[in-house]
Design a protein around this motif. Structure first.
Motif, mmCIF file in Angstrom:
data_model
loop_
_atom_site.group_PDB
_atom_site.id
_atom_site.type_symbol
_atom_site.label_atom_id
_atom_site.label_comp_id
_atom_site.label_asym_id
_atom_site.label_seq_id
_atom_site.Cartn_x
_atom_site.Cartn_y
_atom_site.Cartn_z
ATOM 1 N N ARG A 5 0.842 -1.215 0.000
ATOM 2 C CA ARG A 5 0.000 0.000 0.000
ATOM 3 C C ARG A 5 0.866 1.250 0.000
ATOM 4 N N ALA A 6 1.876 1.283 0.851
ATOM 5 C CA ALA A 6 2.750 2.457 0.928
ATOM 6 C C ALA A 6 3.467 2.688 -0.395
ATOM 7 N N CYS A 7 3.909 1.610 -1.018
ATOM 8 C CA CYS A 7 4.649 1.715 -2.268
ATOM 9 C C CYS A 7 3.738 2.188 -3.403
ATOM 10 N N ALA A 8 2.549 1.629 -3.494
ATOM 11 C CA ALA A 8 1.602 2.070 -4.529
ATOM 12 C C ALA A 8 1.286 3.551 -4.355
ATOM 13 N N ASP A 9 1.093 3.974 -3.118
ATOM 14 C CA ASP A 9 0.810 5.399 -2.850
ATOM 15 C C ASP A 9 2.001 6.281 -3.223
ATOM 16 N N ALA A 10 3.216 5.821 -2.912
ATOM 17 C CA ALA A 10 4.423 6.585 -3.240
ATOM 18 C C ALA A 10 4.590 6.705 -4.752
ATOM 19 N N CYS A 11 4.322 5.626 -5.459
ATOM 20 C CA CYS A 11 4.424 5.661 -6.923
ATOM 21 C C CYS A 11 3.397 6.626 -7.516
ATOM 22 N N ALA A 12 2.192 6.592 -6.993
ATOM 23 C CA ALA A 12 1.152 7.513 -7.480
ATOM 24 C C ALA A 12 1.567 8.961 -7.224
ATOM 25 N N PHE A 13 2.141 9.218 -6.062
ATOM 26 C CA PHE A 13 2.600 10.565 -5.716
ATOM 27 C C PHE A 13 3.745 10.994 -6.632
ATOM 28 N N ALA A 14 4.672 10.067 -6.917
ATOM 29 C CA ALA A 14 5.792 10.376 -7.813
ATOM 30 C C ALA A 14 5.289 10.668 -9.224
ATOM 31 N N ILE A 15 4.330 9.888 -9.697
ATOM 32 C CA ILE A 15 3.744 10.131 -11.019
ATOM 33 C C ILE A 15 3.121 11.521 -11.060
ATOM 34 N N GLN A 16 2.374 11.851 -10.035
ATOM 35 C CA GLN A 16 1.737 13.161 -9.965
ATOM 36 C C GLN A 16 2.784 14.273 -9.943
ATOM 37 N N PHE B 132 9.373 19.754 -6.154
ATOM 38 C CA PHE B 132 9.853 18.749 -5.202
ATOM 39 C C PHE B 132 10.005 17.368 -5.850
ATOM 40 N N MET B 133 9.996 17.336 -7.163
ATOM 41 C CA MET B 133 10.017 16.071 -7.894
ATOM 42 C C MET B 133 11.194 15.188 -7.483
ATOM 43 N N LYS B 134 12.380 15.737 -7.379
ATOM 44 C CA LYS B 134 13.551 14.920 -7.037
ATOM 45 C C LYS B 134 13.430 14.337 -5.632
ATOM 46 N N GLU B 135 12.965 15.130 -4.695
ATOM 47 C CA GLU B 135 12.798 14.644 -3.323
ATOM 48 C C GLU B 135 11.725 13.556 -3.260
ATOM 49 N N ILE B 136 10.658 13.747 -4.011
ATOM 50 C CA ILE B 136 9.573 12.763 -4.026
ATOM 51 C C ILE B 136 10.058 11.465 -4.674
ATOM 52 N N CYS B 137 10.823 11.581 -5.753
ATOM 53 C CA CYS B 137 11.380 10.389 -6.405
ATOM 54 C C CYS B 137 12.372 9.673 -5.482
#
Length: 108
Positions: A43-54, A62-67
Motif C-alpha cells: 500500500r505504501a509503495c503504490a501510494d508513493a508511486c502515485a505521488f511520484a507520477i503526480q 519537489f520532484m527529485k525529493e519525491i522520487c
C-alpha cells in the motif's frame, strides 16, 4: 521529454500496478497474518508511486525529493516481497527494484 523521465513514469506505473495486484493477492492467502508487513508495504509503495507520477506530470519543484522517497519505499517493499515465495510477491519485488532504480536515475 527526458528519457529518464519517461522511464521513471513507466516504472512507477508498472510498480503501482504490481503492488496493487500483490496487495490484493496477499489478502487472499491462506495465512494472511504472515503477509501483514507485505500488505502494508504494498500500500505504501503504490501510494508513493502515485505521488511520484503526480509530481513528475505536474513538474513539481519537489520532484527529485519525491522520487528519492519513492525509491526508498520501493526498496523496502522489494525486500519484504522477496521474502515470500508467492509468484505475485516475486513479480512485485522485481517491479519495485526496477522502479527504485528508475527513480534514482531521475535524480541525476
Amino acid at each position: 521529454m527526458n528519457l529518464n523521465y519517461e522511464e521513471c513514469l513507466k516504472a512507477c506505473n508498472e510498480c503501482l500496478e504490481a503492488c496493487n495486484k500483490c496487495y490484493d493477492a496477499c489478502l487472499r492467502e491462506d495465512h494472511v497474518e504472515m503477509m501483514v508487513e507485505c500488505i502494508r508495504l504494498d500500500r505504501a509503495c503504490a501510494d508513493a508511486c502515485a505521488f511520484a507520477i503526480q509530481a513528475m506530470t505536474s513538474n513539481s519543484p519537489f520532484m527529485k525529493e519525491i522520487c528519492q522517497l519513492c525509491a526508498e519505499i520501493c526498496e523496502r517493499c522489494a525486500d519484504e516481497c522477496a521474502k515470500h515465495d508467492h509468484e505475485h510477491c516475486q513479480r512485485c519485488a522485481e517491479s519495485c527494484r526496477k522502479c527504485a532504480k528508475a527513480c534514482r536515475e531521475m535524480m541525476m
